[in-house]
Design a protein around this motif. Sequence first.
Motif, PDB file in Angstrom:
ATOM      1  N   PRO A 166       0.802  -1.237   0.000  1.00 26.83           N
ATOM      2  CA  PRO A 166       0.000   0.000   0.000  1.00 26.83           C
ATOM      3  C   PRO A 166       0.828   1.277   0.000  1.00 26.83           C
ATOM      4  O   PRO A 166       0.309   2.331  -0.364  1.00 26.83           O
ATOM      5  N   THR A 167       2.093   1.174   0.384  1.00 26.04           N
ATOM      6  CA  THR A 167       2.930   2.382   0.413  1.00 26.04           C
ATOM      7  C   THR A 167       4.041   2.318  -0.619  1.00 26.04           C
ATOM      8  O   THR A 167       4.953   3.145  -0.612  1.00 26.04           O
ATOM      9  N   GLY A 168       3.948   1.337  -1.527  1.00 31.01           N
ATOM     10  CA  GLY A 168       5.035   1.123  -2.491  1.00 31.01           C
ATOM     11  C   GLY A 168       5.297   2.298  -3.415  1.00 31.01           C
ATOM     12  O   GLY A 168       6.410   2.447  -3.920  1.00 31.01           O
ATOM     13  N   ASN A 169       4.279   3.133  -3.649  1.00 29.08           N
ATOM     14  CA  ASN A 169       4.458   4.275  -4.557  1.00 29.08           C
ATOM     15  C   ASN A 169       4.606   5.599  -3.820  1.00 29.08           C
ATOM     16  O   ASN A 169       4.471   6.656  -4.448  1.00 29.08           O
ATOM     17  N   LEU A 170       4.848   5.540  -2.504  1.00 29.45           N
ATOM     18  CA  LEU A 170       4.825   6.776  -1.718  1.00 29.45           C
ATOM     19  C   LEU A 170       6.180   7.064  -1.098  1.00 29.45           C
ATOM     20  O   LEU A 170       6.924   6.143  -0.759  1.00 29.45           O
ATOM     21  N   ASP A 171       6.492   8.354  -0.930  1.00 25.46           N
ATOM     22  CA  ASP A 171       7.718   8.697  -0.207  1.00 25.46           C
ATOM     23  C   ASP A 171       7.520   8.371   1.270  1.00 25.46           C
ATOM     24  O   ASP A 171       6.401   8.125   1.729  1.00 25.46           O
ATOM     25  N   SER A 172       8.603   8.396   2.034  1.00 24.19           N
ATOM     26  CA  SER A 172       8.502   7.816   3.369  1.00 24.19           C
ATOM     27  C   SER A 172       7.595   8.624   4.292  1.00 24.19           C
ATOM     28  O   SER A 172       6.862   8.042   5.099  1.00 24.19           O
ATOM     29  N   ALA A 173       7.581   9.946   4.170  1.00 23.62           N
ATOM     30  CA  ALA A 173       6.709  10.745   5.049  1.00 23.62           C
ATOM     31  C   ALA A 173       5.240  10.444   4.741  1.00 23.62           C
ATOM     32  O   ALA A 173       4.419  10.237   5.643  1.00 23.62           O
ATOM     33  N   THR A 174       4.919  10.403   3.436  1.00 24.59           N
ATOM     34  CA  THR A 174       3.540  10.121   3.033  1.00 24.59           C
ATOM     35  C   THR A 174       3.163   8.700   3.420  1.00 24.59           C
ATOM     36  O   THR A 174       2.044   8.440   3.889  1.00 24.59           O
ATOM     37  N   ALA A 175       4.118   7.787   3.224  1.00 22.78           N
ATOM     38  CA  ALA A 175       3.868   6.389   3.592  1.00 22.78           C
ATOM     39  C   ALA A 175       3.505   6.309   5.069  1.00 22.78           C
ATOM     40  O   ALA A 175       2.565   5.600   5.456  1.00 22.78           O
ATOM     41  N   GLY A 176       4.208   7.086   5.888  1.00 22.23           N
ATOM     42  CA  GLY A 176       3.945   7.065   7.325  1.00 22.23           C
ATOM     43  C   GLY A 176       2.519   7.465   7.634  1.00 22.23           C
ATOM     44  O   GLY A 176       1.864   6.861   8.491  1.00 22.23           O
ATOM     45  N   SER A 177       2.000   8.465   6.922  1.00 24.20           N
ATOM     46  CA  SER A 177       0.645   8.900   7.242  1.00 24.20           C
ATOM     47  C   SER A 177      -0.384   7.887   6.735  1.00 24.20           C
ATOM     48  O   SER A 177      -1.430   7.691   7.364  1.00 24.20           O
ATOM     49  N   VAL A 178      -0.095   7.218   5.628  1.00 21.01           N
ATOM     50  CA  VAL A 178      -1.013   6.171   5.149  1.00 21.01           C
ATOM     51  C   VAL A 178      -0.996   4.984   6.123  1.00 21.01           C
ATOM     52  O   VAL A 178      -2.043   4.416   6.455  1.00 21.01           O
ATOM     53  N   LEU A 179       0.195   4.652   6.624  1.00 21.50           N
ATOM     54  CA  LEU A 179       0.279   3.546   7.594  1.00 21.50           C
ATOM     55  C   LEU A 179      -0.451   3.906   8.886  1.00 21.50           C
ATOM     56  O   LEU A 179      -1.090   3.049   9.508  1.00 21.50           O
ATOM     57  N   ALA A 180      -0.372   5.174   9.273  1.00 21.61           N
ATOM     58  CA  ALA A 180      -1.094   5.608  10.475  1.00 21.61           C
ATOM     59  C   ALA A 180      -2.598   5.452  10.252  1.00 21.61           C
ATOM     60  O   ALA A 180      -3.333   5.057  11.168  1.00 21.61           O
ATOM     61  N   LEU A 181      -3.055   5.759   9.038  1.00 23.22           N
ATOM     62  CA  LEU A 181      -4.477   5.570   8.721  1.00 23.22           C
ATOM     63  C   LEU A 181      -4.858   4.091   8.817  1.00 23.22           C
ATOM     64  O   LEU A 181      -5.903   3.746   9.378  1.00 23.22           O
ATOM     65  N   LEU A 182      -3.999   3.219   8.280  1.00 18.98           N
ATOM     66  CA  LEU A 182      -4.293   1.782   8.367  1.00 18.98           C
ATOM     67  C   LEU A 182      -4.354   1.339   9.829  1.00 18.98           C
ATOM     68  O   LEU A 182      -5.209   0.533  10.216  1.00 18.98           O
ATOM     69  N   ASP A 183      -3.464   1.893  10.659  1.00 16.33           N
ATOM     70  CA  ASP A 183      -3.503   1.578  12.104  1.00 16.33           C
ATOM     71  C   ASP A 183      -4.841   2.004  12.711  1.00 16.33           C
ATOM     72  O   ASP A 183      -5.422   1.284  13.527  1.00 16.33           O
ATOM     73  N   GLU A 184      -5.310   3.175  12.309  1.00 11.66           N
ATOM     74  CA  GLU A 184      -6.601   3.653  12.842  1.00 11.66           C
ATOM     75  C   GLU A 184      -7.739   2.731  12.431  1.00 11.66           C
ATOM     76  O   GLU A 184      -8.627   2.427  13.234  1.00 11.66           O
ATOM     77  N   LEU A 185      -7.710   2.297  11.168  1.00 14.40           N
ATOM     78  CA  LEU A 185      -8.782   1.418  10.687  1.00 14.40           C
ATOM     79  C   LEU A 185      -8.738   0.104  11.449  1.00 14.40           C
ATOM     80  O   LEU A 185      -9.769  -0.455  11.819  1.00 14.40           O
ATOM     81  N   HIS A 186      -7.525  -0.361  11.688  1.00 12.50           N
ATOM     82  CA  HIS A 186      -7.366  -1.581  12.480  1.00 12.50           C
ATOM     83  C   HIS A 186      -7.920  -1.369  13.891  1.00 12.50           C
ATOM     84  O   HIS A 186      -8.648  -2.218  14.421  1.00 12.50           O
ATOM     85  N   ALA A 187      -7.613  -0.225  14.467  1.00  7.80           N
ATOM     86  CA  ALA A 187      -8.118   0.073  15.818  1.00  7.80           C
ATOM     87  C   ALA A 187      -9.642   0.131  15.826  1.00  7.80           C
ATOM     88  O   ALA A 187     -10.282  -0.175  16.841  1.00  7.80           O
ATOM     89  N   ASP A 188     -10.222   0.498  14.686  1.00  2.00           N
ATOM     90  CA  ASP A 188     -11.688   0.525  14.574  1.00  2.00           C
ATOM     91  C   ASP A 188     -12.288  -0.872  14.428  1.00  2.00           C
ATOM     92  O   ASP A 188     -13.510  -1.013  14.363  1.00  2.00           O
TER      93      ASP A 188
END
Length: 226
Positions: A166-188
Amino acid sequence: MEFRDVSLTYPGPPPVTALHPCDLLVRRGEYVTVVGPSGSGKSTFLNIAGLLDRPTGGTYLLDGTDTGALGDSGRTALRGSRIGFVFQAFHLLPHRSALENVMLAMVYNRIARGERRPRAREALDRVGLGHRANALPTRLSGGERQRVAIARALVARPSLLLCDEPTGNLDSATAGSVLALLDELHADGITMVVITHDPAVAARGMRTVAIRDGVLSERAAVPDGA
Ligand code: ADP
């Protein structure tokens, strides 16, 4: 999702066993990452898990349903109601707005026409993009495009999110925010299965499964990069 002795052999010739018989249990609410080098069988795994391909051996149970007993329309219905997909390439239609891209995902899901727009708005709000609903993908950053793709995956309210790099096309800062979103969805409460090459992504999971030469195995330790 539960694999019991699941395998897949492409007929060839010559036949290729892309996934050797394996067992895997992903419980509701887990976050499992899947790592492995190119050609190891990750896409094969994803395609079976996502009900896109049928295994040639074994039994795949999803939410207690034996998927092997379902016909194509039953599999399509189960996929549409339970599984959201997020890919490395965002696969958005370039000439449709973010909102329209998300709405289009509901066309095949028997979601009443009048409900599609509010549900798409809600999904875009959920990923923090409500204010960009009318933007075309070409006017969005890579991270925003992936958020639209995640909103599209969420709109049918799936129980399982299958993510392929899911973060293969993203720079590391952007990847971090997408991963944080995935963490939130998991928490949900969404069950997450994330395929990745990236050890940092793999480490987000509660556990990691490795695939090598079509052999799937649990990995106890922190992954070293597959
Ligand atoms: P990954 O996603 O880890 O790169 P794949 O699941 O795509 O790996 O492929 C696993 C193995 O199966 C590879 O050896 C690949 O060449 C083979 N393979 C994939 N698709 C087919 C196919 N349609 N027919 C025959 N072999 C295939």
